[in-house]
Design a protein around this motif. Sequence first.
Motif, mmCIF file in Angstrom:
data_model
loop_
_atom_site.group_PDB
_atom_site.id
_atom_site.type_symbol
_atom_site.label_atom_id
_atom_site.label_comp_id
_atom_site.label_asym_id
_atom_site.label_seq_id
_atom_site.Cartn_x
_atom_site.Cartn_y
_atom_site.Cartn_z
ATOM 1 N N PRO A 19 28.345 43.074 19.952
ATOM 2 C CA PRO A 19 29.260 43.247 21.064
ATOM 3 C C PRO A 19 28.960 44.546 21.803
ATOM 4 C CG PRO A 19 30.377 43.551 18.948
ATOM 5 C CD PRO A 19 29.023 43.002 18.658
ATOM 6 N N GLY A 20 28.969 44.497 23.091
ATOM 7 C CA GLY A 20 28.755 45.702 23.876
ATOM 8 C C GLY A 20 27.306 46.043 24.127
ATOM 9 N N SER A 21 26.384 45.170 23.700
ATOM 10 C CA SER A 21 24.975 45.498 23.917
ATOM 11 C C SER A 21 24.571 45.297 25.370
ATOM 12 C CB SER A 21 24.090 44.655 22.998
ATOM 13 O OG SER A 21 24.276 43.295 23.280
ATOM 14 N N GLY A 22 25.338 44.525 26.101
ATOM 15 C CA GLY A 22 25.030 44.324 27.516
ATOM 16 C C GLY A 22 24.677 42.903 27.899
ATOM 17 N N LYS A 23 25.082 41.935 27.089
ATOM 18 C CA LYS A 23 24.789 40.529 27.405
ATOM 19 C C LYS A 23 25.404 40.107 28.727
ATOM 20 C CE LYS A 23 26.983 38.834 23.938
ATOM 21 N NZ LYS A 23 27.574 40.069 23.414
ATOM 22 N N GLY A 24 26.700 40.358 28.858
ATOM 23 C CA GLY A 24 27.399 39.919 30.065
ATOM 24 C C GLY A 24 26.785 40.512 31.314
ATOM 25 N N THR A 25 26.420 41.786 31.227
ATOM 26 C CA THR A 25 25.821 42.503 32.351
ATOM 27 C C THR A 25 24.496 41.855 32.761
ATOM 28 O OG1 THR A 25 26.816 44.534 31.507
ATOM 29 C CG2 THR A 25 24.993 44.778 33.088
ATOM 30 N N ARG A 130 29.930 52.051 24.507
ATOM 31 C CA ARG A 130 30.113 51.193 25.684
ATOM 32 C C ARG A 130 31.382 50.356 25.575
ATOM 33 N NH1 ARG A 130 23.963 48.913 26.493
ATOM 34 N NH2 ARG A 130 23.000 50.886 27.118
ATOM 35 N N ARG A 134 34.442 50.195 27.965
ATOM 36 C CA ARG A 134 34.875 48.919 28.554
ATOM 37 C C ARG A 134 36.359 48.700 28.289
ATOM 38 N NH1 ARG A 134 32.048 43.373 26.557
ATOM 39 N NH2 ARG A 134 33.561 43.526 24.877
ATOM 40 N N SER A 177 17.997 47.498 25.346
ATOM 41 C CA SER A 177 19.184 47.716 26.167
ATOM 42 C C SER A 177 19.719 49.148 26.104
ATOM 43 C CB SER A 177 20.281 46.715 25.794
ATOM 44 O OG SER A 177 21.263 46.648 26.796
ATOM 45 N N LEU A 179 18.053 51.278 27.718
ATOM 46 C CA LEU A 179 17.598 51.707 29.051
ATOM 47 C C LEU A 179 18.672 51.429 30.096
ATOM 48 C CD1 LEU A 179 13.989 50.200 28.855
ATOM 49 C CD2 LEU A 179 14.718 52.529 28.263
ATOM 50 N N ALA A 180 18.409 51.890 31.319
ATOM 51 C CA ALA A 180 19.337 51.624 32.416
ATOM 52 C C ALA A 180 19.348 50.121 32.708
ATOM 53 C CB ALA A 180 18.898 52.395 33.650
ATOM 54 N N VAL A 181 20.474 49.645 33.248
ATOM 55 C CA VAL A 181 20.675 48.210 33.473
ATOM 56 C C VAL A 181 19.482 47.553 34.181
ATOM 57 C CG1 VAL A 181 22.087 46.527 34.742
ATOM 58 C CG2 VAL A 181 23.194 48.358 33.452
ATOM 59 N N VAL A 184 16.432 47.241 31.928
ATOM 60 C CA VAL A 184 16.632 46.163 30.961
ATOM 61 C C VAL A 184 16.340 44.836 31.662
ATOM 62 C CG1 VAL A 184 18.262 45.018 29.404
ATOM 63 C CG2 VAL A 184 18.459 47.484 29.793
#
Length: 195
Positions: A19-25, A130, A134, A177, A179-181, A184
Amino acid sequence: QLYYAVKIIFLWQEQGGGPGSGKGTQCEKIVAKYGYTHLSSGDLLRAEVASGSERGKQLQAIMQKGELVPLDTVLDMIKDAMIAKADVSKGFLIDGYPREVKQGEEFEKKIGKPCLLLYVDAKAETMVKRLLKRGETSGRSDDNEETIKKRLDLYYKATEPVIAFYEGRGIVKKVDSELAVDDVFGQVSKAIDAL
Ligand SMILES: Nc1ncnc2c1ncn2[C@@H]1O[C@H](COP(=O)(O)OP(=O)(O)O)[C@@H](O)[C@H]1O
Ligand SMILES: Nc1ncnc2c1ncn2[C@H]1C[C@H](O)[C@@H](COP(=O)(O)OP(=O)(O)O)O1
Ligand SMILES: [Mg+2]
């Protein structure tokens, strides 16, 4: 058999993280660039909770504890959402599923095989940070310190065998992830372009 013609991409994340690794992003950016249909098991479950149904109340209690909801519930929701979009979809990007080996096996029996598993890798420390951030605005009952810890623990236990399962098939692509969005997303794009 309806689904064998479409691309199914699982979006995955690493053991010890999750959770929070950046999947949704990253999913949002994939949808914008490639036009896949994004289905998030968590979003589908939260929609059921928001409906105020009896089932939603049971789900809410499970999610608040950071546990996994029953397999059949999640898989039925994903399947229904895929059927609703089957005619118009170029492919499905499934975020947050499977969270245990059994979920992956059942998905393949009922729906089809994924062609790519993106493994969105961030350190546990980064993910906690993160998620807490969030949590300031998400309104999610599971974005609090205690539940985050449980979710990370569960992820570590349930996920490792799943990654091995798909690594054996050579479809796992790991992206960094930390790195910056946009960086990634550069790695994500490379993995998808290579399909
Ligand atoms: N590469 C990144 N660098 C910095 N912050 C990020 C990055 N990716 C995601 N975030 C932030 O981390 C939080 C969790 O991301 P999210 O996409 O919701 O993760 P997940 O769906 O895996 O739980 C969000 O607040 C998001 O803005
Ligand atoms: N495939 C799945 N199986 C069981 N429970 C699931 C599930 N996907 C989501 N859930 C439940 C338990 C999770 O802790 C909660 C939130 O999931 P999520 O929105 O995917 O989290 P995140 O985006 O932070 O990784 O919903
Ligand atoms: Mg998410």
